[in-house]
Design an enzyme around this catalytic site. Structure first.
Site, PDB file in Angstrom:
ATOM      1  N   ASN A  89       0.862  -1.182   0.000  1.00  0.00           N
ATOM      2  CA  ASN A  89       0.000   0.000   0.000  1.00  0.00           C
ATOM      3  C   ASN A  89       0.896   1.228   0.000  1.00  0.00           C
ATOM      4  O   ASN A  89       1.453   1.594   1.033  1.00  0.00           O
ATOM      5  CB  ASN A  89      -0.897  -0.057   1.241  1.00  0.00           C
ATOM      6  CG  ASN A  89      -1.765   1.177   1.389  1.00  0.00           C
ATOM      7  OD1 ASN A  89      -1.829   2.019   0.491  1.00  0.00           O
ATOM      8  ND2 ASN A  89      -2.436   1.286   2.530  1.00  0.00           N
ATOM      9  N   LYS A 128       0.123   4.229  -0.326  1.00  0.00           N
ATOM     10  CA  LYS A 128      -0.525   5.404   0.283  1.00  0.00           C
ATOM     11  C   LYS A 128      -0.282   6.651  -0.588  1.00  0.00           C
ATOM     12  O   LYS A 128      -0.237   6.537  -1.808  1.00  0.00           O
ATOM     13  CB  LYS A 128      -0.049   5.592   1.731  1.00  0.00           C
ATOM     14  CG  LYS A 128      -0.212   4.296   2.541  1.00  0.00           C
ATOM     15  CD  LYS A 128      -0.037   4.466   4.021  1.00  0.00           C
ATOM     16  CE  LYS A 128      -0.225   3.126   4.706  1.00  0.00           C
ATOM     17  NZ  LYS A 128      -0.172   3.202   6.155  1.00  0.00           N
ATOM     18  N   HIS A 166      -9.684   0.987   4.834  1.00  0.00           N
ATOM     19  CA  HIS A 166      -8.367   1.145   5.448  1.00  0.00           C
ATOM     20  C   HIS A 166      -8.486   2.104   6.641  1.00  0.00           C
ATOM     21  O   HIS A 166      -9.269   3.050   6.609  1.00  0.00           O
ATOM     22  CB  HIS A 166      -7.359   1.697   4.437  1.00  0.00           C
ATOM     23  CG  HIS A 166      -5.972   1.686   4.989  1.00  0.00           C
ATOM     24  ND1 HIS A 166      -5.498   2.698   5.801  1.00  0.00           N
ATOM     25  CD2 HIS A 166      -4.982   0.775   4.912  1.00  0.00           C
ATOM     26  CE1 HIS A 166      -4.268   2.407   6.177  1.00  0.00           C
ATOM     27  NE2 HIS A 166      -3.926   1.239   5.652  1.00  0.00           N
ATOM     28  N   GLU A 226      -6.839   4.513   7.680  1.00  0.00           N
ATOM     29  CA  GLU A 226      -6.673   5.948   7.407  1.00  0.00           C
ATOM     30  C   GLU A 226      -7.928   6.527   6.768  1.00  0.00           C
ATOM     31  O   GLU A 226      -8.252   7.698   6.962  1.00  0.00           O
ATOM     32  CB  GLU A 226      -5.417   6.163   6.550  1.00  0.00           C
ATOM     33  CG  GLU A 226      -4.159   5.962   7.404  1.00  0.00           C
ATOM     34  CD  GLU A 226      -2.997   5.299   6.704  1.00  0.00           C
ATOM     35  OE1 GLU A 226      -2.935   5.330   5.462  1.00  0.00           O
ATOM     36  OE2 GLU A 226      -2.139   4.729   7.412  1.00  0.00           O
ATOM     37  N   GLU A 281      -5.502  -4.945  10.724  1.00  0.00           N
ATOM     38  CA  GLU A 281      -4.466  -3.929  10.890  1.00  0.00           C
ATOM     39  C   GLU A 281      -4.769  -3.096  12.137  1.00  0.00           C
ATOM     40  O   GLU A 281      -5.529  -2.124  12.073  1.00  0.00           O
ATOM     41  CB  GLU A 281      -4.455  -2.991   9.675  1.00  0.00           C
ATOM     42  CG  GLU A 281      -4.180  -3.706   8.365  1.00  0.00           C
ATOM     43  CD  GLU A 281      -3.671  -2.715   7.335  1.00  0.00           C
ATOM     44  OE1 GLU A 281      -2.495  -2.839   6.950  1.00  0.00           O
ATOM     45  OE2 GLU A 281      -4.417  -1.820   6.945  1.00  0.00           O
ATOM     46  N   GLY A 312       2.191   2.396  10.754  1.00  0.00           N
ATOM     47  CA  GLY A 312       3.095   3.525  10.567  1.00  0.00           C
ATOM     48  C   GLY A 312       3.774   3.991  11.835  1.00  0.00           C
ATOM     49  O   GLY A 312       4.390   5.050  11.858  1.00  0.00           O
ATOM     50  N   SER A 324       3.223  -1.961  10.474  1.00  0.00           N
ATOM     51  CA  SER A 324       4.675  -1.974  10.688  1.00  0.00           C
ATOM     52  C   SER A 324       5.314  -3.332  10.380  1.00  0.00           C
ATOM     53  O   SER A 324       6.231  -3.766  11.088  1.00  0.00           O
ATOM     54  CB  SER A 324       5.007  -1.514  12.113  1.00  0.00           C
ATOM     55  OG  SER A 324       4.580  -0.172  12.314  1.00  0.00           O
TER      56      SER A 324
HETATM   57  P1  PGA Z   1       2.654   0.361   7.721  1.00  0.00           P
HETATM   58  O1  PGA Z   1       1.198   0.507   7.031  1.00  0.00           O
HETATM   59  O2  PGA Z   1       3.249  -0.925   7.199  1.00  0.00           O
HETATM   60  O3  PGA Z   1       3.411   1.582   7.275  1.00  0.00           O
HETATM   61  O4  PGA Z   1       2.434   0.307   9.192  1.00  0.00           O
HETATM   62  C1  PGA Z   1       0.358  -0.607   6.890  1.00  0.00           C
HETATM   63  C2  PGA Z   1      -0.946  -0.208   6.239  1.00  0.00           C
HETATM   64  O5  PGA Z   1      -1.458   0.875   6.559  1.00  0.00           O
HETATM   65  O6  PGA Z   1      -1.500  -0.922   5.399  1.00  0.00           O
END
Ligand code: PGA
Length: 267
Positions: A11, A13, A96, A98, A168, A174, A214
């Site tokens: 992803n 983003k 997701h 976010e 997640e 993140g 992460s």
């Molecule tokens: P990250 O994001 O690996 O940077 O923690 C995972 C995601 O949001 O799918």
């Protein structure tokens, strides 16, 4: 032993440019030949067509980070399923964290998106996860299974072959803080159990559940050893080709040090 094929998504983003996105896609396509899992990349909307061209002829699938559930019309800034299909997208994220927590998407909107994606013959990755506050209040299972039930409302059993779930935990996205393999496996097992109740044991056993939050080359193998962990949704590390490719290889190679057997609970 599970017969589910792990699936690893990158992803991206709101990162990359046309140039760096193409370079990243080229590296992923070149390095993922022969891996035993499915691989998807999710570039930003403006680069989907270009990155799709770069991926042509490879096994890497083109994914979109979001969609809108209406087919067309006065929805400024939104992108329909047909538009995504038109540029070669085969899989799309819905819900997701976010989108839920930064943009404010509700369970109802996420459900509309899931159903629109499936009605349009796309594969959909429905994301689930609790916030730190919810976890500390002991509400992890309630929250995650609530998102699962809402997200899949009205989704027929016949469509479940095109649904992937991604657990997640919001506090792990993140942040550099990863769920422990036990945290991940516990949540995945609960999700699979709920699928057996919502559908049946066959659907529960067949549905892939990715872990995200992460994920890095240093923790992927231990997480992948969880019998209910079927690959990863990767954010930050998906922008680094060597890291992402290492994770795709680990998704299918359980950590030999882990003392658990890779058996599906509902198999
Ligand atoms: P990250 O994001 O690996 O940077 O923690 C995972 C995601 O949001 O799918």
């Amino acid at each position: 032993m599970s017969t589910r094929t792990p699936i690893v998504g990158g992803n991206w983003k709101m990162n990359t440019t046309a140039e760096t996105g193409v370079a990243l896609a080229r590296a992923v396509a070149a390095g993922s030949g022969g891996v035993a899992c499915e691989v998807v990349v999710y570039p930003p909307f403006p680069y989907l067509a270009t990155v799709g061209g770069t991926l042509a002829g490879s096994d890497v699938q083109l994914g979109a980070q979001d969609l809108y559930h209406e087919p067309n019309g006065a929805f400024t800034g939104e992108v329909s399923v047909e538009m995504l299909r038109d540029v070669g997208v085969t899989v799309v994220l819905a819900g997701h964290s976010e989108r839920r927590h930064v943009i404010g998407e509700t369970d109802d909107l996420v459900n509309r998106k899931v159903r629109a994606a499936l009605a349009g013959d796309l594969m959909v990755t429905l994301c689930l996860g609790e916030t730190l506050e919810q976890r500390e209040a002991g509400r992890t299972t309630d929250v995650v299974l609530g998102q699962l039930r809402h997200g899949l409302a009205g989704v027929a059993e016949a469509a479940m072959g095109r649904v992937v779930l991604a657990y997640e935990p919001v506090w792990a996205i993140g942040t550099g803080v990863t769920a422990t393999p036990d945290d991940a496996e516990t949540a995945h097992r609960a999700i699979r159990g709920a699928l057996a109740d919502l559908y049946n044991p066959q659907v529960a056993a067949a549905t892939r559940i990715q872990y995200g939050g992460s994920v890095k080359p240093g923790n992927a193998a231990a997480l992948a050893a969880g019998p209910n962990v079927d690959g990863f949704l990767v954010g930050g590390a998906s922008l680094v080709p060597d890291d992402f490719l290492a994770i795709t290889r680990m998704a299918t190679a359980p950590d030999p040090a882990a003392d658990r057997q890779p058996e599906a609970r509902n198999a």
